[in-house]
Design an enzyme around this catalytic site. Sequence first.
Site, short mmCIF file in Angstrom:
data_model
loop_
_atom_site.label_atom_id
_atom_site.label_comp_id
_atom_site.label_asym_id
_atom_site.label_seq_id
_atom_site.Cartn_x
_atom_site.Cartn_y
_atom_site.Cartn_z
N VAL A 6 20.95 41.94 27.01
CA VAL A 6 20.39 42.44 27.84
C VAL A 6 19.09 43.10 27.56
CG1 VAL A 6 20.88 44.18 29.69
CG2 VAL A 6 22.54 43.03 28.84
N GLY A 7 18.93 43.66 26.38
CA GLY A 7 17.61 44.08 26.03
C GLY A 7 16.45 43.03 26.00
N LYS A 50 33.93 52.80 27.48
CA LYS A 50 32.80 52.69 28.37
C LYS A 50 33.16 53.51 29.81
CE LYS A 50 29.79 49.79 26.98
NZ LYS A 50 28.31 50.09 26.71
N PRO A 84 27.07 45.70 35.01
CA PRO A 84 26.75 44.33 35.23
C PRO A 84 28.23 43.57 35.45
CG PRO A 84 25.71 45.35 33.42
CD PRO A 84 26.70 46.43 33.84
N ARG A 87 34.67 34.43 37.91
CA ARG A 87 34.02 35.27 37.38
C ARG A 87 32.71 35.39 38.29
NH1 ARG A 87 38.04 36.75 35.36
NH2 ARG A 87 38.39 37.17 33.21
N TYR A 112 37.75 48.96 24.44
CA TYR A 112 36.34 48.69 24.88
C TYR A 112 36.20 49.42 26.22
CZ TYR A 112 32.16 46.56 26.66
OH TYR A 112 30.69 46.34 27.28
N ASN A 115 29.46 39.63 34.70
CA ASN A 115 29.18 39.06 33.03
C ASN A 115 28.01 38.32 33.10
OD1 ASN A 115 32.25 38.15 32.28
ND2 ASN A 115 32.38 38.21 34.47
N GLY A 170 20.04 48.80 21.25
CA GLY A 170 20.51 47.48 21.57
C GLY A 170 19.45 46.62 22.17
N GLY A 176 19.66 42.64 22.00
CA GLY A 176 20.70 42.11 22.41
C GLY A 176 20.43 41.37 23.46
#
Length: 364
Positions: free
Chosen positions: A69-70, A198, A221, A266, A194, A223, A64, A67
């Site tokens: 985070v990557g 996870k 993490p 959030r 999901y 959001n 990933g 994406g």
Amino acid sequence: RYSPSLRDLTMASAGVFAAVGAAVAGIEYLRRSSRSAAAGAGAGAGAGSSDGGAPRRKVVMVTGGRGLVGMGIQTWLEKHPEQRGDEKWVFLSSKDGDLRDAKATRALFKRVRPTHVIHLAAFVGGLFNNLAHNVEFYRYNTLMNDNVMECCREFKVDKLVSCLSTCIFPDKTTYPIDETMLHDGPPHHSNQGYAFAKRMIDTLNRCYKDQYGCNFTSVVPCNVYGKHDNFNVVKGHVIPGLVHKCYLAKQNNEDFVIWGSGAPLRQFIYNEDLGELIVWIMRNYNSVEPVILSVGAEEECSIKDVAMGVAEAMKFQGRVVHDLTKADGQFKKTASNKRLRQLLPDYKFTPIKEGLREVAEWFE
């Protein structure tokens, strides 16, 4: 005096032959086991070792890797090249192979030969996408996680860091949530597919450690937002969705419409901050216990406040209105970052106002 009969002699002979056969079978089994062990050791050593038992070069494979985070990890490493040392970083995307397929996943590991893996790849989406596709969110994520973790064991990876999310914690709980509460109750129904997929990463981390001694851990993490996000209005997460809607409202001289009441609360982390923290975890943290990577509870903000921050960052001058026909989702999921603060007490997060400004400028 006892005189053996023909039946006795026949039975005795059969016993001898059975014993000899068992011994031969045992020897052959040991030979096969020895060859398999040697092959497995070779697969692990291929991750960067040289002849003579020299230390392996660190090869970090990021699933990933293209994406949100990557890209946060990549951007942070580019800004701090001195932090890379002699590490080789390999950032993979879905174009490199389908992690839902065991053969394709094994082929990736065989090609890259990683010593360390940061597993970010996931089938993700916002509230409304989760509500519509809970089955796919469960199945696709379970397949990816299982294939990556088993290949990490098979190829003798030194360290695996997988990425979870605070949205997978129990819906009915006390706040702030911490790492010990992950399995205390069912998640919110809107993203149960999901969430359960996870959660099983944490369970398997412990199983692989207990059974095989693997050094697997996970980060959780809050959001995440930042550049390179999925800005699809329907399928994206809250901040990129708001940024895109605000942009369209500005371009078309229309109202900026927020789905829901805007009341839910959030915590948000900038993707470059998260990238830096994940690199630190990979290099320095060797416990199976997960670590929440989040700003403090005092920095929690409402979706309405975030929307107004987006409007300010994008210099939107029109009306901001709410579409109350849309669901709000889980009201809050305040997370404690106490464990992180024990590890890195002086870490400074990017303020959300600054992060929103950078994202808005990048998007426009």
